[in-house]
Write an enzyme that holds these catalytic residues in place. Structure first.
Site, PDB file in Angstrom:
ATOM      1  N   SER A 229       0.824  -1.220   0.000  1.00 14.43           N
ATOM      2  CA  SER A 229       0.000   0.000   0.000  1.00 14.43           C
ATOM      3  C   SER A 229       0.852   1.261   0.000  1.00 14.43           C
ATOM      4  CB  SER A 229      -0.895   0.032   1.237  1.00 14.43           C
ATOM      5  OG  SER A 229      -1.829  -1.001   1.201  1.00 14.43           O
TER       6      SER A 229
ATOM      7  N   HIS B   6      -3.459   0.611  -4.601  1.00 11.50           N
ATOM      8  CA  HIS B   6      -2.881  -0.489  -5.380  1.00 11.50           C
ATOM      9  C   HIS B   6      -3.252  -0.268  -6.848  1.00 11.50           C
ATOM     10  CE1 HIS B   6      -1.628  -3.321  -2.105  1.00 11.50           C
ATOM     11  NE2 HIS B   6      -2.415  -2.506  -1.428  1.00 11.50           N
TER      12      HIS B   6
ATOM     13  N   HIS C 125      -5.348  -9.600  -2.145  1.00  8.49           N
ATOM     14  CA  HIS C 125      -5.538  -9.940  -0.733  1.00  8.49           C
ATOM     15  C   HIS C 125      -6.687 -10.930  -0.581  1.00  8.49           C
ATOM     16  CE1 HIS C 125      -3.871  -5.850  -0.929  1.00  8.49           C
ATOM     17  NE2 HIS C 125      -3.283  -6.108   0.218  1.00  8.49           N
TER      18      HIS C 125
ATOM     19  N   TYR D 144      -8.861 -10.753   1.708  1.00  6.35           N
ATOM     20  CA  TYR D 144     -10.097 -10.059   2.092  1.00  6.35           C
ATOM     21  C   TYR D 144     -10.872  -9.486   0.896  1.00  6.35           C
ATOM     22  CZ  TYR D 144      -7.190  -5.800   1.854  1.00  6.35           C
ATOM     23  OH  TYR D 144      -6.349  -4.801   1.450  1.00  6.35           O
ATOM     24  N   GLU D 145     -10.231  -9.462  -0.276  1.00  2.58           N
ATOM     25  CA  GLU D 145     -10.948  -9.026  -1.481  1.00  2.58           C
ATOM     26  C   GLU D 145     -11.855 -10.136  -2.016  1.00  2.58           C
ATOM     27  OE1 GLU D 145      -8.402  -6.567  -4.361  1.00  2.58           O
ATOM     28  OE2 GLU D 145      -6.905  -7.534  -3.086  1.00  2.58           O
TER      29      GLU D 145
ATOM     30  N   ALA E 251       2.531  -2.374   4.054  1.00  2.55           N
ATOM     31  CA  ALA E 251       2.262  -1.387   5.099  1.00  2.55           C
ATOM     32  C   ALA E 251       1.747  -2.176   6.297  1.00  2.55           C
ATOM     33  CB  ALA E 251       1.209  -0.399   4.622  1.00  2.55           C
TER      34      ALA E 251
ATOM     35  N   MET F 298      -2.161  -7.513   6.538  1.00  2.00           N
ATOM     36  CA  MET F 298      -3.175  -8.403   5.941  1.00  2.00           C
ATOM     37  C   MET F 298      -2.684  -9.030   4.638  1.00  2.00           C
ATOM     38  SD  MET F 298      -6.326  -5.743   6.453  1.00  2.00           S
ATOM     39  CE  MET F 298      -6.472  -4.817   7.998  1.00  2.00           C
ATOM     40  N   SER F 299      -1.377  -9.214   4.510  1.00  2.00           N
ATOM     41  CA  SER F 299      -0.850  -9.727   3.240  1.00  2.00           C
ATOM     42  C   SER F 299       0.470 -10.445   3.474  1.00  2.00           C
ATOM     43  CB  SER F 299      -0.615  -8.553   2.275  1.00  2.00           C
ATOM     44  OG  SER F 299       0.433  -7.732   2.763  1.00  2.00           O
TER      45      SER F 299
ATOM     46  N   ASN G 295       1.278   2.918  11.282  1.00  2.00           N
ATOM     47  CA  ASN G 295       0.457   3.317  12.432  1.00  2.00           C
ATOM     48  C   ASN G 295       0.819   2.466  13.643  1.00  2.00           C
ATOM     49  OD1 ASN G 295      -1.092   1.247  10.645  1.00  2.00           O
ATOM     50  ND2 ASN G 295      -1.982   0.980  12.674  1.00  2.00           N
TER      51      ASN G 295
ATOM     52  N   HIS H 284      -7.394   3.748   6.623  1.00  4.41           N
ATOM     53  CA  HIS H 284      -6.577   3.430   5.450  1.00  4.41           C
ATOM     54  C   HIS H 284      -5.929   4.682   4.849  1.00  4.41           C
ATOM     55  CE1 HIS H 284      -5.129   0.874   2.276  1.00  4.41           C
ATOM     56  NE2 HIS H 284      -5.740   1.563   1.336  1.00  4.41           N
TER      57      HIS H 284
END
Length: 289
Positions: A28, A59, A81, A83-84, A111, A214-215, A238, A252
């Site tokens: 990201s 992306h 990902h 989650y997609e 990220a 998440m990746s 973060n 995000h």
């Protein structure tokens, strides 16, 4: 999947004269690394036969071939990902395509949120190991029949982040004057797309996890399975909230903003790492930098 991978690799090799030795997956807000490649050939994911599509802001969804410091590279501007709604076979599909095209080294960037007290937003964490939570409960890209052409049924993951590349990256961070912002750590992958609850963040922290995202883990598992050398880094965007008294929350947009601010440093580090790599044309994947 097997014949589709071959079809995709054949199509790409017919469309570009580049034969990449290094593949870089841009996380990201870090996709601008691809823009620095010389003699570019680029392909939108939707134009590549068999390729999945990326749906996440930040992306771009392009595969860019070109030269970086004399090495032939391919960059994924935008990754896939879980989650997609993609299967893990799909999220890792490009890694095996790269292997079929002759890639020897995979660089993954992401990220991530910091759990370690010593990691601040804007810091760079060189990944020394990962905890693959989806993989531990059976969501693993290697599930199903094993493809022996790529690797063994039960691959070891104990050394999946190449030590020589990690040492080289720490040296480069010193020379760039960002050693104070750079350290090694453990990355954990969670499924997403929601950010972690406080209880989840505390659990991860207690387990020795330094940063969470998440990746990345699925691509690294598949790359290690098929004998690629792997280097990974997380840009800390973060602090993960670990206290009920803390009123901060993450979004995000904030993640992408830190990506933009620190992207030049990440780009310099990766570029210099590629420049120092020894490329083997005999597929000896154990060779050091």
């Amino acid at each position: 999947q097997h014949s589709r991978r071959f079809k995709t690799a054949d199509w790409l090799m017919s469309q570009t004269k580049h034969r990449p030795q290094v593949a870089i997956i841009c996380g990201s807000g870090l996709g601008m690394l691809a823009d620095t490649l010389k003699c570019q050939d680029s392909f939108t994911y939707s134009d590549i036969p068999g390729f999945p599509q990326s749906t996440v802001q930040g992306h771009a969804g392009r595969l860019v071939f070109g030269e970086l410091k004399g090495k032939t590279c391919v960059c994924m501007q935008g990754r896939f990902h879980m989650y997609e709604g993609h299967s893990l076979c799909k999220t890792t599909f490009p890694v095996r395509v790269f292997k079929l095209m002759g890639v020897e080294t995979l660089i993954v960037t992401n990220a991530a949120g910091s759990l370690a007290d010593g990691l601040q937003p804007g810091d760079i964490m060189i990944i020394k190991d990962h905890v693959n939570f989806p993989g531990m409960v059976g969501l693993n890209p290697l599930c199903g029949p094993n493809d022996d052409k790529f690797g063994p049924r039960f691959p070891a993951m104990s050394g999946c982040y190449d030590k020589a590349l990690r040492c080289s990256a720490m040296e480069i961070a010193k020379q760039l004057g960002v050693a104070g912002l750079t350290q090694e750590g453990v990355y954990a992958m969670v499924g997403g797309p929601n950010f972690e609850t406080i209880a989840e963040a505390r659990l991860l922290h207690r387990l020795g996890v330094d940063a969470v995202g998440m990746s990345t883990a699925p691509e690294v598992v598949v790359a290690t399975h098929c004998g690629l050398r792997v280097f990974g880094l997380s840009l800390i965007t973060n602090k993960v909230v670990k206290s009920y008294e803390d009123s901060d929350s993450v979004n995000h947009e904030g993640v992408l903003e830190v990506g933009r601010l620190r992207s030049h440093t990440v780009q310099q580090l990766v570029t210099e790492l590629v420049s120092r790599m020894e490329i083997n044309n005999n597929n000896d994947t154990n060779n050091a930098v």
